[in-house]
Structure formats: structure tokens, C-alpha cells
Design a protein around this motif. Structure first.
Motif, short mmCIF file in Angstrom:
data_model
loop_
_atom_site.label_atom_id
_atom_site.label_comp_id
_atom_site.label_asym_id
_atom_site.label_seq_id
_atom_site.Cartn_x
_atom_site.Cartn_y
_atom_site.Cartn_z
N LYS A 23 1.00 -1.07 -0.58
CA LYS A 23 -0.32 -0.19 0.36
C LYS A 23 0.97 1.28 0.07
CE LYS A 23 -4.12 -1.74 2.41
NZ LYS A 23 -4.74 -1.48 2.96
N THR A 24 1.96 1.21 0.90
CA THR A 24 2.79 2.72 1.06
C THR A 24 3.74 2.31 -0.59
OG1 THR A 24 4.84 1.22 2.45
CG2 THR A 24 2.59 2.70 3.26
N GLY A 25 3.93 1.03 -0.92
CA GLY A 25 5.31 1.90 -1.82
C GLY A 25 6.54 1.99 -1.88
N ILE A 26 6.75 1.79 -0.15
CA ILE A 26 7.88 1.76 0.65
C ILE A 26 8.18 0.74 1.55
CG2 ILE A 26 9.80 2.96 2.65
CD1 ILE A 26 7.65 5.13 2.04
N ASP A 27 9.87 0.00 0.57
CA ASP A 27 9.92 -1.61 0.76
C ASP A 27 11.60 -1.00 2.68
OD1 ASP A 27 9.44 -2.01 -1.65
OD2 ASP A 27 11.54 -2.35 -3.15
N PRO A 28 11.96 -2.18 2.47
CA PRO A 28 12.74 -2.11 3.73
C PRO A 28 13.81 -1.41 3.21
CG PRO A 28 11.74 -4.76 3.57
CD PRO A 28 11.01 -3.68 2.59
N ALA A 29 14.66 -0.99 3.29
CA ALA A 29 15.90 -0.36 3.38
C ALA A 29 16.90 0.51 4.48
CB ALA A 29 15.84 1.54 1.76
N ILE A 30 18.11 0.17 3.99
CA ILE A 30 18.88 0.36 5.10
C ILE A 30 19.36 2.44 4.89
CG2 ILE A 30 21.03 0.51 5.19
CD1 ILE A 30 22.02 -2.15 4.13
N VAL A 31 19.05 2.50 6.29
CA VAL A 31 19.24 4.22 6.10
C VAL A 31 19.88 4.80 7.11
CG1 VAL A 31 18.01 6.65 6.84
CG2 VAL A 31 16.38 4.26 6.77
N VAL A 32 20.98 5.81 6.21
CA VAL A 32 22.50 5.68 6.86
C VAL A 32 22.56 7.36 7.26
CG1 VAL A 32 25.06 6.28 5.87
CG2 VAL A 32 24.21 4.80 4.57
N GLY A 33 22.60 7.77 8.14
CA GLY A 33 22.71 9.28 8.54
C GLY A 33 24.06 9.67 8.61
N VAL A 34 24.27 11.26 8.08
CA VAL A 34 25.41 11.26 8.39
C VAL A 34 25.68 13.13 9.06
CG1 VAL A 34 27.31 11.60 6.93
CG2 VAL A 34 26.34 10.64 6.40
N ALA A 35 25.91 13.34 9.87
CA ALA A 35 26.32 14.84 10.51
C ALA A 35 27.46 14.32 10.95
CB ALA A 35 24.92 14.64 11.58
N LEU A 36 28.15 15.69 11.10
CA LEU A 36 29.39 15.56 11.92
C LEU A 36 29.36 15.49 13.04
CD1 LEU A 36 32.39 17.85 11.58
CD2 LEU A 36 31.47 19.26 11.81
N ASP A 37 30.50 15.24 13.68
CA ASP A 37 30.85 14.35 15.08
C ASP A 37 31.08 15.54 16.21
OD1 ASP A 37 30.51 13.24 17.46
OD2 ASP A 37 32.33 12.71 17.28
N ALA A 38 30.26 16.55 16.21
CA ALA A 38 30.32 17.57 17.57
C ALA A 38 29.54 18.76 17.60
CB ALA A 38 31.20 18.71 16.15
N GLU A 39 29.38 19.90 18.34
CA GLU A 39 28.12 20.53 18.68
C GLU A 39 28.02 20.57 17.90
OE1 GLU A 39 27.33 20.67 22.08
OE2 GLU A 39 29.52 18.73 22.29
N ASP A 40 26.26 21.21 18.85
CA ASP A 40 25.33 21.69 17.63
C ASP A 40 25.76 23.26 16.70
OD1 ASP A 40 23.50 19.56 17.86
OD2 ASP A 40 22.17 20.67 19.51
N SER A 41 26.72 24.45 17.62
CA SER A 41 26.77 25.25 17.27
C SER A 41 28.17 24.66 15.87
CB SER A 41 27.35 25.97 18.30
OG SER A 41 28.16 25.81 18.72
N VAL A 42 28.50 23.78 16.34
CA VAL A 42 29.62 23.34 15.15
C VAL A 42 29.45 23.11 14.03
CG1 VAL A 42 32.20 22.50 15.18
CG2 VAL A 42 31.55 23.59 16.97
N ILE A 43 28.54 22.03 14.14
CA ILE A 43 27.28 21.34 12.79
C ILE A 43 26.80 22.42 11.95
CG2 ILE A 43 25.56 20.24 12.83
CD1 ILE A 43 26.44 18.80 15.19
N ARG A 44 26.21 24.03 12.87
CA ARG A 44 25.54 24.87 12.12
C ARG A 44 26.92 25.47 10.71
NH1 ARG A 44 22.60 25.22 16.92
NH2 ARG A 44 23.71 26.92 17.51
N GLU A 45 27.70 25.27 11.49
CA GLU A 45 29.05 26.08 10.86
C GLU A 45 29.39 25.65 9.80
OE1 GLU A 45 32.96 28.24 11.72
OE2 GLU A 45 31.38 29.49 12.43
N ARG A 46 29.39 24.12 9.86
CA ARG A 46 30.22 23.42 9.09
C ARG A 46 29.27 23.21 7.93
NH1 ARG A 46 35.89 20.95 8.41
NH2 ARG A 46 34.94 20.10 6.09
#
Length: 249
Positions: A61-84
Motif C-alpha cells: 500500500k505504501t510503496g516503501i520497501d525495507p531499506a538501509i538508512v545511512v545518516g551522516v552528520a559532523l561529530d561535534a556540538e550543534d553550533s559547530v555542526i551548523r557552521e560546518r
């Protein structure tokens, strides 16, 4: 199940936190799972995995298969992430022009999209393929705002790296729409581009870029304006639609 890695970037002292969601269900293809690479994982990884987890249980019904999701973000504080983000997600350019809304303030380093793209495709993608059952011809890149701009840049510069690009409210305005200078690299990539109705000039920017894409992409591009949505609310409002587009390709 979700696994977490801390991986070194291309530059000394730069590390990325990579979250990998693996579905409970077996893959629909004997070749493995489709893969969705989500930028800005500190904001969107949880939402992305929930969309996959909940809707893949009723995929007919949804058309969405099981899938691997790979999330990427800088490993740092939020303020550093926002600038990076202004470095990792913005294309290199000989000159940078800032919009009036920034009131003369700069954003620190920028123009590092090529470096980040090289890390993503040369180091992270092979590691994912090596460690998990991946359908290598069914991978997509998801980004919102500046990372949506990065998704467009990646499609123009490395169209073969992913089979589908999901660009939500991309920051086409950056550096006086410098992204247009890379349009010639567009091939027949599959693209979902979406923006919220309440996003003002970003709606016009997205539509203008959509109409300037080469004719080879006509049948492979979906453009969607989400009614009554703004720059923040457009993400949950469009994520299922974006993922369904990927799985339909």
C-alpha cells in the motif's frame, strides 16, 4: 537495529557520526537492500528511519520497501555542526557573494562540497557496501536546505554516484545561484525536488531550476510544492512522498 560509527573525514580533526539503520525484514531483492543516505542526520535520521520502519511493513500500500538508512552528520556540538554545514554543503567558487539577509556576516569556511562528496563516495559508500547487503543500483541521496543544495551539486558533478537525488527546499540562492554553473553535468539522473508553499522566493528558485534542467531529465524529475508548509515543516510533510519516488524509480 541501528549501528553508529565515528569516521574520519578528509581533513585532520574532522570526524563524522554515521548512523546505519538495518531493517528487521529481509530485503525485497536478492541483491540486497536499497540505501538512503540522509544528510543532516542530527535532525532527520530518526524521522527517516521511522518512515521506513512503519511504512515498509505495508509496502504493497505504501510503496516503501525495507531499506538501509545511512545518516551522516559532523561529530561535534550543534553550533559547530551548523557552521560546518556552510563548508560541507556549498560548492567551490572563485568568488563568494553574500545576500543582504546575512547583513555582512560571513559563515566561516565554505566551498567544501567537493571534498565532502569525495569522502562520501570514496570512503563511506564502499564501507557501507562492504559491511551490509546493499543493492548497489538502488541508492539515493537526501538533503534539505543547504544539504538539498549539496544533493543538486552531487547530481551535477557525480550523477553516477547515486541512482536518485532527493532535494528538499534546496538553497539555490547560495552565492547568487552559483549552482547553475554546474547544470551541464546533469545527465539522466532521477530527481525529486520539493519546496513548501510558504517559502517565498525559494518556491520561485526551485521552479526556475526545475524548468532549466536538461530535457534528458524531463521524465526522471518530479517537482512538488507542499501546500501550507514552511522551511521547517516541509521535511516531515514531504518525506514519505520523496521516499516513494525513490522506490518507484
Amino acid at each position: 537495529m541501528t549501528e553508529v560509527w565515528i569516521l574520519s573525514g578528509k581533513e585532520p580533526g574532522v570526524n563524522y557520526r554515521v548512523q546505519v539503520y538495518i531493517p528487521e525484514q529481509p530485503p525485497q531483492s536478492e541483491r540486497g537492500y536499497p540505501v538512503i543516505y540522509m544528510m543532516d542526520a542530527n535532525y532527520y535520521f530518526g524521522l527517516g528511519t521511522e518512515v521506513i520502519r512503519n511504512q515498509s511493513h505495508n509496502l504493497l500500500k505504501t510503496g516503501i520497501d525495507p531499506a538501509i538508512v545511512v545518516g551522516v552528520a559532523l561529530d561535534a556540538e550543534d553550533s559547530v555542526i551548523r557552521e560546518r554545514r556552510f563548508y560541507d554543503f556549498t560548492p567551490p567558487a572563485p568568488v563568494y557573494t553574500y545576500p543582504d539577509k546575512m547583513k555582512g556576516k560571513t559563515t566561516g569556511k565554505h566551498g567544501g562540497a567537493e571534498t565532502f562528496l569525495n569522502w562520501l563516495t570514496d570512503e563511506l559508500q564502499p564501507r557501507i557496501i562492504e559491511n551490509y547487503p546493499v543493492q548497489q543500483d538502488k541508492q539515493c541521496l537526501y538533503g534539505h536546505s543547504l544539504s538539498g543544495l549539496f544533493a543538486l551539486y552531487s547530481m551535477f558533478k557525480r550523477p553516477e554516484a547515486f541512482q536518485c537525488y532527493l532535494a528538499i527546499s534546496p538553497s539555490i540562492w547560495w552565492n547568487e545561484k552559483h549552482i547553475y554553473s554546474f547544470l551541464s553535468g546533469a545527465k539522466d539522473s532521477k530527481l525529486f525536488i520539493s519546496v513548501g508553499e510558504e517559502e517565498g522566493f525559494m518556491v520561485e528558485d526551485a521552479m526556475a531550476l526545475y524548468h532549466r534542467l536538461p530535457s534528458t531529465m524531463d521524465e526522471n524529475t518530479s517537482y512538488y510544492v507542499a501546500d501550507d508548509e514552511n522551511h521547517a515543516s516541509v521535511v516531515p510533510a514531504t518525506m514519505s512522498r520523496a521516499f516513494r519516488y525513490f522506490f518507484s524509480c
